[in-house]
Design a protein around this motif. Structure first.
Motif: not given
Length: 365
Positions: A123-139
């Motif tokens: 699992v991971m904790t993030s400030n969310g700033e870069l998640i828009e482009r990373l969500a798919g690859p992380l999933k």
């Protein structure tokens, strides 16, 4: 690896006797018989935000990059902990999404198995700033759950507490993670007089993204320099405010399966949000040290048995001193020592005293 065999039920261990055998294989047990199942690993001491409760106004002196564990070293270290019975690892920072090849690491860690044969939960904790482009690859890499920190839905307040105007990026990150089906949690540090009138709104925002909102009490990190006692909002007051704002009665919920994390969960009864859940993390007013099952590793490989203490063991030195069985034995010695001296409770006081000298960003809390 040579292991200390424990009887069942386990006897109280002497300091240093911290690796034993459970029903499913090796386990980590501290001197108070608390079993360690959960490891938090900071990947960097750098962050793209400057949250007021996490980092001093002047910032911190970042360590040289050569002192930071490589992702290969992280994978090797986590593999050892998984072999010792750790079942869940949380990647933190700083901001973990700043590390290159993050998805490679996630994929590598999800391939690890615990002694029971179950896959390691990542699992991971993030400030969310870069998640828009990373969500798919992380999933796709196998990330099980993503927790995003969000302390206000008001643009000016968000900028004030993070010292950055990036609310739009964080909101977009929530939307992207939700769209790809990545399970979400929302973490909010509740601050009296700042965002205490937004708790209901933050709950609704989280639920719109199928996320579980959790509210965290302020803690006196950095020697108490970042802590203002009057701003501490106790968990009981948080629960009362959420119920009042959402027109519902707050009841203790059935807790999620698995002994992972310090959150206590509640459910709303009545009103438009009947059945919705939220959580509180109350290190200050509802001490949960007695059930602590966590260890923390900083970005430089320092092993912390407690968030509230500055003492640490040097896993980096062990990792870099030897490979193979010798390296594994060196790691085990550091872990044994840490668990042999793990405290029964933290020293946080509501006056702001009793915390570690390090800022939260340096420990990877």
């Amino acid at each position: 690896m040579r292991l200390v065999q424990l009887r069942k039920p386990a006897a109280v261990l002497a300091a240093g006797q911290s690796v034993g055998a459970g029903d499913d294989g090796p386990v980590l047990v501290d001197r108070l018989e608390r079993r360690v199942r959960y490891l938090r690993v900071s990947l960097t001491d750098r962050c793209s935000m400057r949250c007021t409760y996490c980092m001093p106004p002047e910032g911190i002196e970042h360590v040289d990059r050569s002192e930071v564990l490589s992702l290969e070293e992280v994978a090797r270290m986590v593999a050892a902990f998984a072999a010792w019975g750790v079942e869940r690892v949380r990647l933190t920072g700083g901001e973990p999404t700043l590390r290159r090849n993050l998805t490679w690491l996630v994929q590598r860690l999800t391939q690890l198995r615990t002694p029971s044969g179950a896959p390691l939960r990542v699992v991971m904790t993030s400030n969310g700033e870069l998640i828009e482009r990373l969500a798919g690859p992380l999933k796709a890499a196998g990330l099980e759950t993503l927790t995003i920190s969000l302390d206000s839905l008001d643009r000016e307040r968000f900028a004030a507490i993070t010292r950055r105007d990036k609310l739009d990026q964080v909101v977009a990150g929530f939307a992207a993670a939700h769209a790809v089906g990545l399970p979400l949690k929302l973490n909010t540090v509740a601050v009296r007089g700042f965002n205490d009138d937004e708790l209901g709104a933050l709950c609704r925002f989280a639920w719109q993204h199928d996320a579980t909102p959790r509210f965290i009490e302020l803690m006196p990190m950095a020697g108490g320099r970042l802590f203002v006692p009057g701003e501490l909002m106790p968990a009981a007051e948080i629960r009362e405010r959420v119920g009042a704002e959402l027109g519902a009665v707050v009841e203790l919920a059935d807790q999620p399966q698995g002994p992972f994390g310090p959150a206590q969960y509640y459910v709303l009864r009545g009103g438009a949000h009947d059945g919705r859940r939220f959580g509180t993390i109350a290190a200050m007013t509802e001490n949960f040290c007695g059930s602590c099952n966590r260890l923390r590793v900083s970005a430089t490989g320092q092993l912390h048995a407690c968030l509230a203490r500055d003492d640490a063991g040097d896993l980096r030195g062990a990792l870099r001193s030897a490979q193979g069985e010798a390296g594994a034995a060196a790691l085990e010695r550091v872990v044994r020592t840490a668990l042999g001296h793990k405290r029964d409770a933290h020293g946080f006081e509501q006056t702001g005293e009793g915390g570690p000298r390090k800022a939260m960003i340096s420990i990877g809390g």
